[in-house]
Design an enzyme around this catalytic site. Structure first.
Site, mmCIF file in Angstrom:
data_model
loop_
_atom_site.group_PDB
_atom_site.id
_atom_site.type_symbol
_atom_site.label_atom_id
_atom_site.label_comp_id
_atom_site.label_asym_id
_atom_site.label_seq_id
_atom_site.Cartn_x
_atom_site.Cartn_y
_atom_site.Cartn_z
ATOM 1 N N THR A 33 0.956 -1.262 0.143
ATOM 2 C CA THR A 33 0.272 -0.095 0.039
ATOM 3 C C THR A 33 1.124 1.436 0.197
ATOM 4 O O THR A 33 2.391 1.004 0.534
ATOM 5 C CB THR A 33 -0.823 -0.543 1.483
ATOM 6 O OG1 THR A 33 -2.243 -1.297 1.275
ATOM 7 C CG2 THR A 33 -1.797 1.142 1.655
ATOM 8 N N THR A 36 4.211 3.910 -3.808
ATOM 9 C CA THR A 36 5.503 3.312 -4.443
ATOM 10 C C THR A 36 4.898 2.006 -4.919
ATOM 11 O O THR A 36 4.583 1.532 -5.999
ATOM 12 C CB THR A 36 6.166 2.585 -3.883
ATOM 13 O OG1 THR A 36 6.843 4.188 -2.793
ATOM 14 C CG2 THR A 36 7.313 2.901 -4.047
ATOM 15 N N GLY A 90 6.170 -0.785 -0.055
ATOM 16 C CA GLY A 90 6.577 0.629 -0.237
ATOM 17 C C GLY A 90 7.310 0.462 1.392
ATOM 18 O O GLY A 90 6.946 -0.739 2.076
ATOM 19 N N ALA A 91 7.830 1.969 2.375
ATOM 20 C CA ALA A 91 8.441 1.408 3.276
ATOM 21 C C ALA A 91 8.359 3.044 3.981
ATOM 22 O O ALA A 91 8.801 3.874 2.684
ATOM 23 C CB ALA A 91 9.458 0.829 3.614
ATOM 24 N N ASP A 92 8.501 4.004 5.011
ATOM 25 C CA ASP A 92 8.302 5.161 5.313
ATOM 26 C C ASP A 92 9.993 5.338 5.529
ATOM 27 O O ASP A 92 10.977 6.192 5.308
ATOM 28 C CB ASP A 92 7.840 5.467 5.983
ATOM 29 C CG ASP A 92 6.562 4.985 6.106
ATOM 30 O OD1 ASP A 92 6.043 5.501 4.939
ATOM 31 O OD2 ASP A 92 5.483 4.616 6.711
ATOM 32 N N GLY A 103 3.355 1.898 7.467
ATOM 33 C CA GLY A 103 2.453 2.240 7.972
ATOM 34 C C GLY A 103 2.416 3.846 7.958
ATOM 35 O O GLY A 103 1.331 4.510 8.475
ATOM 36 N N GLY A 105 1.264 4.634 5.637
ATOM 37 C CA GLY A 105 0.063 4.870 4.592
ATOM 38 C C GLY A 105 -1.835 4.503 5.885
ATOM 39 O O GLY A 105 -2.199 4.285 4.931
ATOM 40 N N GLU A 111 -0.414 -5.154 6.173
ATOM 41 C CA GLU A 111 0.952 -5.131 5.999
ATOM 42 C C GLU A 111 1.905 -6.365 6.136
ATOM 43 O O GLU A 111 2.367 -6.912 5.782
ATOM 44 C CB GLU A 111 1.589 -3.739 5.416
ATOM 45 C CG GLU A 111 1.142 -3.253 4.693
ATOM 46 C CD GLU A 111 1.583 -1.513 4.349
ATOM 47 O OE1 GLU A 111 1.553 -0.507 3.731
ATOM 48 O OE2 GLU A 111 2.454 -0.972 5.692
ATOM 49 N N LYS A 129 14.416 6.839 1.826
ATOM 50 C CA LYS A 129 13.579 6.264 2.962
ATOM 51 C C LYS A 129 14.821 5.458 3.784
ATOM 52 O O LYS A 129 14.762 5.085 4.264
ATOM 53 C CB LYS A 129 13.061 5.049 2.002
ATOM 54 C CG LYS A 129 12.030 5.797 1.134
ATOM 55 C CD LYS A 129 10.617 6.709 2.164
ATOM 56 C CE LYS A 129 9.890 7.042 1.312
ATOM 57 N NZ LYS A 129 8.294 6.161 0.976
HETATM 58 C C1 5RP Z 1 1.920 2.427 4.149
HETATM 59 C C2 5RP Z 1 2.977 2.051 4.012
HETATM 60 C C3 5RP Z 1 3.854 2.757 2.804
HETATM 61 O O1 5RP Z 1 4.489 1.664 2.384
HETATM 62 C C4 5RP Z 1 4.917 3.322 3.013
HETATM 63 O O2 5RP Z 1 3.616 4.494 3.695
HETATM 64 C C5 5RP Z 1 5.157 4.342 1.853
HETATM 65 O O3 5RP Z 1 4.042 5.095 1.469
HETATM 66 P P1 5RP Z 1 4.877 5.789 0.273
HETATM 67 O O4 5RP Z 1 5.404 4.591 -1.315
HETATM 68 O O5 5RP Z 1 3.540 6.595 -0.762
HETATM 69 O O6 5RP Z 1 6.329 6.523 -0.363
HETATM 70 O O7 5RP Z 1 3.571 1.482 5.180
HETATM 71 O O8 5RP Z 1 0.601 1.616 5.203
#
Ligand code: 5RP
Length: 262
Positions: A33, A36, A90-92, A103, A105, A111, A129
């Site tokens: 989610t 990305t 994806g990841a933060d 998280g 998102g 996830e 990231k």
């Molecule tokens: C959602 C997530 C996403 O993977 C994370 O927030 C990265 O999002 P983006 O690809 O929009 O930067 O953990 O819960």
């Protein structure tokens, strides 16, 4: 079309496009989610339509499920799949050991369940990231609505003895009302600055009654595909200890972006 994409969006796109190459016919694939992961889902949809790729996708949120169906991916539940070949998300934040904060998102619970139920987890990300140590990004913690203020207080008390730079916690909002996850829960964002011991943090948080799950993914991710705005991608494999550098030369291919954005 590419002119409208920022360098970060291009980086996310090339990471997703390269990671889509890991997906093979017949695989059961966890679909992440976020922005990305949305590129990944579009790329896979493109492969289903144009190359006849046959996969089953297990989405990690309602919005990913909707997108996956829209682009023609055969969507099934985790219970139907039971176990997955691969999850791409994806990841933060990710650190040198490929431990993650996720998280941002709001989908960390599904996830984490989906990634844990996969033979392999691949993270797709832009270089922004990458961190030396996790924690600059506020750590999301999914908590049940019942007694959430008490849960917040207990978490804050637990943080007093933890190796962190900050201890502020905030309830995630959606406008003027608390944010509600797909599982009907709330999210507390922990503004820690730096997490000295992520493994311990994850363990301590999950001991608090009211906490469903936290956004630290420890020893779950196997590979990270890091995209750059100029089309370069770097693939790090934590198990093999390898780093591969590749370049996708279609960044300037307007039609591809246009097709995928349609
Ligand atoms: C959602 C997530 C996403 O993977 C994370 O927030 C990265 O999002 P983006 O690809 O929009 O930067 O953990 O819960």
């Amino acid at each position: 079309m590419t002119g409208e994409l920022s360098p970060i969006d291009k980086a996310k796109f090339v990471a997703a496009k390269r990671a889509a190459e890991f997906v093979e016919d017949g695989m059961r694939v966890g679909l992440g989610t976020g922005s990305t992961a949305a590129w990944l889902v579009r790329c896979l949809g493109d492969m289903v339509e144009k190359d006849g790729l046959k996969i089953k996708g297990v989405p990690t949120s309602a919005r990913t499920a909707e997108l996956a169906r829209d682009v023609g991916i055969d969507v099934i539940s985790l219970d139907e799949a039971k176990w997955l070949d691969l999850t791409i998300d994806g990841a933060d934040e990710f650190d040198g050991e490929l431990n993650l904060i996720k998280g941002g998102g709001g989908a960390l619970l599904q996830e984490k369940i989906v990634a844990t139920a996969s033979d392999q987890m691949v993270v797709i990300a832009d270089l922004g990231k990458q961190v030396e140590r996790l924690g600059a990004f506020p750590l999301p913690v999914e908590i049940i609505p019942f007694g959430w203020q008490t849960t917040k207080t207990i978490i804050e008390e637990a943080l007093v003895s933890m190796d962190v730079l900050g201890r502020n916690t905030t309830l995630r909002m959606n406008g003027s009302v608390p944010y509600i996850t797909d599982e009907g829960n709330h999210i507390l964002d922990l503004h820690l600055g730096r997490i000295g011991n992520a493994r311990q943090m994850s363990f301590v948080l999950n001991q608090v009654p009211g906490v469903v799950e936290n956004g630290l993914f420890i020893d779950i991710c196997d590979q990270v595909v890091i995209g750059h705005g100029d089309g370069r991608v770097e693939i790090r494999d934590i198990n093999a200890g390898t780093v591969e550098v590749d370049r996708l030369d279609f960044v300037e291919d307007d039609n591809l972006f246009t097709d995928l954005m349609d």
